[in-house]
Scaffold this active site. Structure first.
Site, PDB file in Angstrom:
ATOM      1  N   SER A  66       0.846  -1.194   0.000  1.00 13.04           N
ATOM      2  CA  SER A  66       0.000   0.000   0.000  1.00 13.04           C
ATOM      3  C   SER A  66       0.877   1.237   0.000  1.00 13.04           C
ATOM      4  O   SER A  66       2.111   1.161   0.040  1.00 13.04           O
ATOM      5  CB  SER A  66      -0.913   0.011   1.228  1.00 13.04           C
ATOM      6  OG  SER A  66      -0.141   0.139   2.427  1.00 13.04           O
ATOM      7  N   LYS A  67       0.221   2.409  -0.012  1.00 10.66           N
ATOM      8  CA  LYS A  67       0.931   3.685  -0.097  1.00 10.66           C
ATOM      9  C   LYS A  67       1.937   3.863   1.033  1.00 10.66           C
ATOM     10  O   LYS A  67       2.953   4.541   0.861  1.00 10.66           O
ATOM     11  CB  LYS A  67      -0.073   4.843  -0.074  1.00 10.66           C
ATOM     12  CG  LYS A  67      -0.850   5.015  -1.367  1.00 10.66           C
ATOM     13  CD  LYS A  67       0.048   5.530  -2.475  1.00 10.66           C
ATOM     14  CE  LYS A  67      -0.730   5.810  -3.738  1.00 10.66           C
ATOM     15  NZ  LYS A  67       0.156   6.224  -4.850  1.00 10.66           N
ATOM     16  N   ARG A  68       1.673   3.265   2.180  1.00 12.06           N
ATOM     17  CA  ARG A  68       2.612   3.468   3.290  1.00 12.06           C
ATOM     18  C   ARG A  68       3.950   2.786   3.042  1.00 12.06           C
ATOM     19  O   ARG A  68       4.932   3.043   3.749  1.00 12.06           O
ATOM     20  CB  ARG A  68       2.013   2.996   4.610  1.00 12.06           C
ATOM     21  CG  ARG A  68       1.688   1.539   4.684  1.00 12.06           C
ATOM     22  CD  ARG A  68       0.813   1.240   5.909  1.00 12.06           C
ATOM     23  NE  ARG A  68       0.485  -0.158   6.005  1.00 12.06           N
ATOM     24  CZ  ARG A  68       1.235  -1.056   6.617  1.00 12.06           C
ATOM     25  NH1 ARG A  68       2.392  -0.702   7.144  1.00 12.06           N
ATOM     26  NH2 ARG A  68       0.859  -2.319   6.690  1.00 12.06           N
ATOM     27  N   GLY A 101       5.428   3.222   0.148  1.00 11.86           N
ATOM     28  CA  GLY A 101       6.046   4.039  -0.906  1.00 11.86           C
ATOM     29  C   GLY A 101       5.263   3.899  -2.194  1.00 11.86           C
ATOM     30  O   GLY A 101       4.039   3.781  -2.185  1.00 11.86           O
ATOM     31  N   GLU A 135       3.863   5.471 -10.941  1.00 16.14           N
ATOM     32  CA  GLU A 135       4.869   5.996 -10.009  1.00 16.14           C
ATOM     33  C   GLU A 135       6.243   5.408 -10.303  1.00 16.14           C
ATOM     34  O   GLU A 135       7.251   6.132 -10.276  1.00 16.14           O
ATOM     35  CB  GLU A 135       4.445   5.688  -8.572  1.00 16.14           C
ATOM     36  CG  GLU A 135       3.287   6.524  -8.077  1.00 16.14           C
ATOM     37  CD  GLU A 135       2.794   6.082  -6.715  1.00 16.14           C
ATOM     38  OE1 GLU A 135       2.643   6.938  -5.827  1.00 16.14           O
ATOM     39  OE2 GLU A 135       2.543   4.867  -6.528  1.00 16.14           O
TER      40      GLU A 135
END
Length: 503
Positions: free
Chosen positions: A250-252, A254, A260
């Site tokens: 997930s985004k946590r 990176g 991206e």
């Protein structure tokens, strides 16, 4: 074989979903089959054409082209669910007519209360079947009275649903834990489990490769296949892609989307090759142990029997390892063109013509073997465009090195030799270095460190055999090449020697 990738256009393409697309593509291409792109956009509030366009761009960037899809057509279209609503309504009516589905008038509040009560009592949160016993006449009267019901599928009250998963073997569910799922919502859109069955059946999909989070959906889908008279496809459920802490990526953790990683400067072939290694081994019995192979070779080797059960961890360090390999073997002209946005982002403005691009491609040898990503190229090549002798000598480390015995004499001799020399290529540079060595008696580090400082303004950097020819090739470029001015070695040595005298 016919396989599909069916993303929802509600955001960017996550690398976990990209791996799912890749595995479907590999099996299709390796078997000479068909790969289908289908857009599951029935969530009107969250789905956007912008997101669909981003997913399409990312898939094409990865090289996962499709044979049928919304932009290329095909015999089984349309390929957007929002354009197939009439089909879902038709098959829902067919199930109603066969008494395999029924109208459900339960409100959201009723269903929420029922769910909370079940959870509190420790029971499975399944629909209790409140509307299951409403007769057709009663349902018709309520609809005539203005109520807008959903349609639910009538699940058998007992028995087991068993399917053979190509990755996990036999999987068994008992009917009494499933509950009657909604197939058509009161507002009109189909539920996922219904739409996907209709679509996969009508598109003649033979194999469905997807994440293990869909395993619990499979028994409902198998029952729907059977109720509609369709043959279920072969299912293969992949383990999820995890972060380094073994929680879902997930985004946590990176970056998580293909876009991206693309913006960070990874090459598509590196990302594809690395994603293929998460949960699958390309090694063949008696074959090479090399895991870094082109996508066509991955397709040739791919098979579901070597897909593992364990969750795969996404490790960006290993992705960087793969990217370094592909940077080293990539066409320098391609790298030069791909690096342009990163130069401009770094404040090194350039709009190269063919001559300018050829120069950057020549200079890429200083970077391609020593960076992890394209975004690091401008810093590696900064010595070409950013040279100032006085600034270099303000660096304490440079001043310390220039204080070493014989260092000044090397710079003086270098400036004098270059004043009479033509622009340097590798051989001429070596000849000049030998002349400076003969004049000063310095050798090794005592010879080449002062030369590096004088010609690059830096205590560290690429090999001089690479840097020096690139500097002088850049110095001869006309302004029309679209490359920022590069100060030549002759001018750099003279400026550095002058700055030393003025200290």
């Amino acid at each position: 074989m016919r396989l599909r990738f069916a993303p929802s256009p509600t955001g960017q393409l996550h690398v976990g979903n990209a791996r799912t697309a890749l595995f479907n593509w590999l099996l299709a291409r390796g078997s000479g089959g068909t790969f289908i792109l289908r857009i599951e956009d029935t969530d009107a509030e969250r789905s956007t054409r912008e997101s669909e366009g981003g997913i399409v761009r990312d898939l094409r960037w990865l090289g996962l082209n499709w044979d049928e899809g919304p932009d290329v057509g095909g015999a089984h279209g349309p390929y957007r669910q929002s354009e197939r609503l009439h089909l879902y309504q038709s098959y829902a009516k067919e199930l109603l007519g066969a008494d395999k589905a029924y109208y459900c008038f339960c409100t959201t509040a009723q269903l929420d209360a029922e769910r909370q009560e079940a959870v509190a009592a420790g029971r499975p949160a399944r629909y209790s079947g409140t509307c299951r016993r409403i007769s057709r006449d009663q349902a018709a009267a309520r609809i005539a009275g203005g109520e807008r019901p959903a349609i639910r599928f009538r699940v058998p009250e007992e028995g087991d649903i068993v399917f053979s998963d190509a990755v996990r073997g036999d999987v068994r569910f008992h009917a009494d834990v499933i509950g009657d799922p909604i197939i058509l919502r009161a507002e009109g859109p189909p539920a996922y489990n219904f739409a996907v069955v209709v679509d996969d059946a009508l598109m003649a999909v033979t194999h469905v490769i997807r994440g293990e989070d869909h395993i619990s959906n499979t028994p409902r889908q198998i029952l729907l296949y059977e109720a509609l008279g369709f043959t279920p496809p072969t299912f293969a459920h992949l383990s999820l892609v995890m972060g380094p802490d073994h929680s879902p990526l997930s985004k946590r953790h990176g970056a998580t989307s293909v876009a991206e990683f693309r913006s960070k400067g990874y090459l598509p072939e590196a990302l594809v090759n690395y994603l293929a290694l998460i949960g699958w081994s390309p090694r063949e019995a008696g074959g090479s142990d090399d895991e870094l192979v082109p996508i066509d070779e991955l397709a040739r080797r791919f098979s579901l029997d070597r897909v593992g059960h364990s969750a795969g961890v996404f490790d960006e360090e290993k992705l960087a390892w793969a990217n370094r390999h592909y940077l080293k073997i990539a066409d320098p002209v391609r790298l030069a063109e791909l690096s342009l946005p990163y130069f401009n982002d770094a404040g090194v403005r350039m709009t190269p013509n063919d001559a300018g691009t050829a120069f950057l491609a020549f200079a890429m040898s200083m970077a391609s073997a020593s960076v992890d990503r394209l975004s690091q190229v401008p810093a590696r090549l900064a010595l070409l465009f950013d040279y100032d002798a006085a600034t270099a000598l303000s660096d304490p480390r440079v001043r310390e090195e220039m204080g070493a015995e014989g260092a000044r004499s090397v710079v003086t001799a270098l400036a004098e030799e270059l004043a009479l020399a033509p622009r340097l290529d590798r051989e001429r540079f070596r000849a000049v270095a030998n002349q400076v060595k003969a004049r000063t008696g310095q050798k090794g580090k005592a010879l080449f460190h002062p030369i590096r400082l004088a010609l690059t303004g830096r205590a560290e950097g690429p090999e001089l055999d690479l840097a020096v020819p690139a500097i002088d090739r850049g110095a001869d470029l006309p302004a029309s090449a679209g490359i920022p001015r590069v100060l030549g070695c002759r001018e750099r040595a003279a400026a550095f020697a002058q700055a030393l005298e003025e200290q």
